[in-house]
Every structure is written in structure tokens, then in C-alpha cells.
Scaffold this active site. Structure first.
Site, PDB file in Angstrom:
ATOM      1  N   PHE A  24       0.838  -1.215   0.000  1.00  0.00           N
ATOM      2  CA  PHE A  24       0.000   0.000   0.000  1.00  0.00           C
ATOM      3  C   PHE A  24       0.870   1.262   0.000  1.00  0.00           C
ATOM      4  O   PHE A  24       0.576   2.230  -0.691  1.00  0.00           O
ATOM      5  CB  PHE A  24      -0.929   0.024   1.228  1.00  0.00           C
ATOM      6  CG  PHE A  24      -2.201  -0.768   1.048  1.00  0.00           C
ATOM      7  CD1 PHE A  24      -2.159  -2.070   0.585  1.00  0.00           C
ATOM      8  CD2 PHE A  24      -3.427  -0.212   1.364  1.00  0.00           C
ATOM      9  CE1 PHE A  24      -3.331  -2.811   0.426  1.00  0.00           C
ATOM     10  CE2 PHE A  24      -4.610  -0.936   1.203  1.00  0.00           C
ATOM     11  CZ  PHE A  24      -4.561  -2.242   0.738  1.00  0.00           C
ATOM     12  N   CYS A  41      12.650  -3.431   1.435  1.00  0.00           N
ATOM     13  CA  CYS A  41      11.392  -4.179   1.547  1.00  0.00           C
ATOM     14  C   CYS A  41      10.364  -3.956   0.446  1.00  0.00           C
ATOM     15  O   CYS A  41       9.695  -4.894   0.045  1.00  0.00           O
ATOM     16  CB  CYS A  41      10.721  -3.866   2.887  1.00  0.00           C
ATOM     17  SG  CYS A  41      11.564  -4.666   4.247  1.00  0.00           S
TER      18      CYS A  41
END
Length: 480
Positions: free
Chosen positions: A222, A272
Site C-alpha cells: 500500500f 522491503c
């Protein structure tokens, strides 16, 4: 006295355990790693990672209830709770190459825990791992259990580099996922009790294992999606004469959307975002969810497009060639206040410019020359594997020099690229820089941190992402 051991002394393990030790003086915390140099650094005055506030926390607890050791098996055997914080890189070959997570280090950690344990243990997965990893780890532990009871918990980290200590001291939430069995719930309560020393109860969320694992991947997807959304808009802004900062401000004023993560830039980086999205894509593909996989893949593709677009702007503005021209690269870390270069957009930008035979002069206040040269020599995804598996002597790049001062980097340069938003870059004396550059002097602001009007008054040709184009840049643009 409760004993905690954490396997892996990296960006997650080190700071997290230091904070637990600081907030829980009655708990003994040991961080173990097979890398002798890394443990030696944690025990020295020069910690192996740069993170504001980390030094003070480590020095307050070290040798009291916080220890760093290479004696992995001894401390794992003695611990009540074992955190596993090892790397889960993207696979570079075999099934799922380029997308799936490589669980080699995780599996060897699990087998070692099973081998050395003589008492019941709670095993906590702290690394970012694909959904269902806990199940695999559980199988390894229970098939080798010699009558010992292991409970697996998922406790993903939500740290942002540069603010990790703050994030650990005042987290938005702590997520603990466990089995919905009496043993599983008891383990959840035990870990909850550790965090409850300093985190308000309503911020400690408990879920089942799969929800906790997926929440981490979803949160990163997101966040990255927001960055790719505003970066996609930045391309449209340049084409239409809109200003992406004004658009982002107007959009962010909507309370349903909010202002965070709406800064257009040369692209996102960090260990990440890309890794987790590719992992999410792979999980979706494995479950036959092709459309969902395509949807998330676009987030990474827009990020790659943004980096390519930036390089094309640099080359096209400078008469469509940078061959033999000195270009200053200011900033190499993936964001300010960290020395971390993993997946930094600087790597792709440098490769793009080197491909056109540019001469690069790179300056970053926190990244060493050795690290920069290693990053530029590495294959994709190599960075997440242990040092001894990475290229040992980085290829000598004749076209790259690394300097320790922004003025040195920009001297006699044709162009300057701002790649990291370090505060010091806003305070540089740009008149001095202009006077010492080749003319016309170009600035390409990949972070929108500079005052464009002031730079144009000095005489620079300026390109700033998502801002109305300089007439010069507009005239020389190629299809982007």
C-alpha cells in the site's frame, strides 16, 4: 528472568532488541549472528548501522541486559523466546526466481533451533516472510522436536529507516499472530507481556498467523503504491504544465487520503518495498490470482519507469549525450538519515548514465566508497545475501569516483543529480557550485528539495520532477 535471543544482528534485529532491553531491564536480551565482524561492530563504539538515537540506546544497555555474541547455539539453547531476524532475499534462480522469497537462511535457522533446544521455546518470525512461512517452520520444528514444545508466532516489524528508534519507542501498532490453540494463545500472551512494558495495550494487535504475515506485505504494498501513484501523476504534470507538489497537497488535504507518502521522486528504494511486492505477486500467481498479481506488479513497473524517465531527462536535456561529461550524483542512500543503499534508485540512475559513458562523481554523507562500488558491481537481488556470497573485489569502474564533499563532486561538472533528500543539500551554496561548473550548468532534482526559482536566477537549467518544465528541457525532450 526471561531470556530472549535474536538470530540476526541486522537492521531489524539490532535496534528491536536494543529497545526491548532498554524498556525491559528485567529481561536478558542476546543478539547472535554468525558474522564475527558484525558482532564485533555491535560491541564497539562504531555500530554497524547508522540510525538516529541507536547509539544511545545500545550504550545504555550493553553489557547490562543487552549482549551481542557469535555463540549462536549456546544462547538459542538458553532462551525462552527466540526471534528469527535473518534475511529473506528474492530468489535469483530456480522456481519463482526474481519473485519468490529465498527461505534458505530461515530454514537453516529453524533446523538449528530444533537441534540445540533442550527446553520449550516460543519462536518468533521477525523477518519479512511470505505468507505460510510459519507453517513450514512449524513443520521443521515439530518433526525434529525430541519431545520439546515449540510455539510459532509472527511478529512483523513496521520500522522505517531513519526513524526506527522513534518507531520502536512509540509504535503505531505491534502485531502478534499466533495459532488459535491454547498453547498458541499462551505464547501470544507471553510476547504481549514483553511489549506491554512500554506499548499501550490498545496498540498491541493479535491475529491469526496468516493475517499477521500478510499484513506486513500488504502494508508495504500500500505504501509503495502511493509512491507509484504520485510518481505516475508527476509524469502527467510535466506533460501538462501542472505542479505535482500542488496536486499532492490538494489531494492530501482530503482526510480520507491524508498527506503522507505523496512526495514525487526519482523512485522508491529500500530493502522491503520491491521485495515484498514481488513476493505478493508470486503468492497471488501460485494461488491462480493472475489479475491481482498484475495489479501489484504495476507498482514496481511504474517505479522502474520513473527511474528510466529521470535518466532520459538528464541525457536529452544535455544535447542527447552525456558521453565523457562529468555528472555529480548527490546522495546514494535510498532516503535521508540512513546509510542504507539497498534497492536505492541511485543504482539504476548511475547504471543508466554509465551506459551512456558519463563520468560520475558521487557524494553521500553516510555511504562509503566501498559500499557504492560494491552496489554498482552487484547483480540484482545479490545485496540481500551474506557478504561472503557477494562479489569480493568490486569491478573497478574507471568512470566512477566517490568523493567526500558536495563541492568537490560538482566541480567542473556539466550536471548535478539530487538522488537523496539529505537536508545538507538544501543548504549548499549553489552560486559557488554554479561558478565552478561547466556551462550550461544543469540541475536535475530527483527529490524536489531545491528552490527552483532561486536556482534559475543563478543561471542553472533546472529539471524538477513533476514541475512545469524549463523551456530548455521542453525543447530538447525526447519521448519519455
Amino acid at each position: 528472568m526471561v531470556k530472549i535471543c535474536c538470530i540476526g544482528a541486522g537492521y531489524v534485529g539490532g535496534p528491536t532488541m536494543a529497545m526491548i532491553a532498554l524498556k525491559c531491564p528485567n529481561i536478558e536480551v542476546v543478539v547472535v549472528d554468525i558474522s564475527k565482524p558484525r558482532i564485533a561492530a555491535w560491541n564497539s563504539d562504531e555500530l554497524p548501522i547508522y540510525e538516529p538515537g541507536l547509539d544511545e540506546v545500545v550504550k545504555a544497555c550493553r553489557e547490562k541486559n543487552l549482549f551481542f555474541s557469535t555463540d549462536v547455539e549456546k544462547h538459542v539453547a538458553e532462551a525462552d523466546i527466540v526471534f528469527v531476524s535473518v534475511n529473506t532475499p528474492t530468489k535469483t534462480r530456480g522456481l519463482g526466481a526474481g519473485k519468490a522469497a529465498d527461505l534458505t537462511y530461515w530454514e537453516s535457522a529453524a533446523r538449528m533451533i530444533a537441534d540445540v533446544s533442550k527446553s520449550d521455546k516460543i519462536v518468533v518470525e521477525k523477518s519479512t516472510v511470505p505468507v505460510k512461512t510459519a507453517e513450514a517452520i512449524e513443520k521443521i520444528l515439530t518433526h525434529n522436536n525430541k519431545g520439546i514444545n515449540f510455539q510459532i508466532l509472527s511478529n512483523p516489524e513496521f520500522l522505517a529507516e531513519g526513524t526506527a528508534i522513534e518507531d520502536l519507542a512509540k509504535p503505531d501498532r505491534v502485531l502478534i499472530g499466533g495459532r488459535e490453540t491454547p498453547g498458541g494463545q499462551k505464547a501470544v500472551e507471553a510476547l504481549k507481556a514483553v511489549y506491554a512494558h512500554w506499548v499501550p495495550e490498545d496498540r498491541i494487535l493479535t491475529t491469526n498467523l496468516w493475517s499477521a504475515e500478510l499484513s506486513k506485505l500488504a502494508a508495504n504494498a500500500f505504501l509503495a503504491q502511493r509512491i507509484s501513484s504520485i510518481n505516475a501523476m508527476s509524469a502527467l504534470c510535466e506533460s501538462t504544465g501542472a505542479d505535482v507538489s500542488e496536486v499532492a497537497y490538494a489531494v492530501g488535504k482530503d482526510s480520507r487520503i491524508g498527506p503522507k507518502f505523496l512526495n514525487a521522486s526519482v523512485g522508491f528504494g529500500g530493502s522491503c518495498f520491491q521485495k515484498d511486492i514481488l513476493n505478493l505477486v508470486y503468492i497471488c500467481e501460485c494461488n491462480g490470482l493472475t489479475e491481482v498479481a498484475h495489479y501489484w506488479k504495476q507498482v514496481v513497473q511504474i517505479n522502474d519507469y520513473q527511474k528510466t524517465r529521470f535518466v532520459k531527462r538528464v541525457v536529452s536535456s544535455m544535447f542527447n549525450t552525456v558521453s565523457g561529461k562529468k555528472i555529480a550524483i548527490l546522495g546514494f542512500a535510498f532516503k535521508k538519515d540512513t546509510g542504507d543503499t539497498r534497492e536505492t534508485p541511485a543504482i539504476d540512475v548511475c547504471h543508466g548514465l554509465l551506459g551512456d559513458k558519463a563520468l560520475l562523481s558521487i557524494y553521500d554523507p553516510q555511504v562509503t566508497e566501498d559500499q557504492i562500488k560494491r552496489d554498482l558491481a552487484m547483480n540484482k537481488f545479490d545485496w540481500d545475501h551474506p557478504l561472503h556470497l557477494q562479489p569480493q573485489s568490486p569491478t573497478a569502474f574507471k568512470q566512477v569516483s566517490v568523493v567526500w564533499d558536495a563541492y568537490e563532486a560538482t566541480k567542473d561538472a556539466h550536471g548535478v543529480c539530487i538522488i537523496t533528500e539529505w537536508d545538507e543539500f538544501k543548504k549548499l551554496d549553489y552560486q559557488r557550485i554554479y561558478d565552478n561548473m561547466q556551462k550550461p550548468a544543469f540541475i536535475f532534482d530527483g527529490r524536489n528539495v531545491l528552490n527552483v526559482e532561486a536556482l534559475r536566477k543563478i543561471g542553472f537549467v533546472v529539471y524538477s520532477i513533476g514541475k512545469p518544465l524549463d523551456p530548455w528541457v521542453k525543447d530538447l525532450q525526447v519521448s519519455i
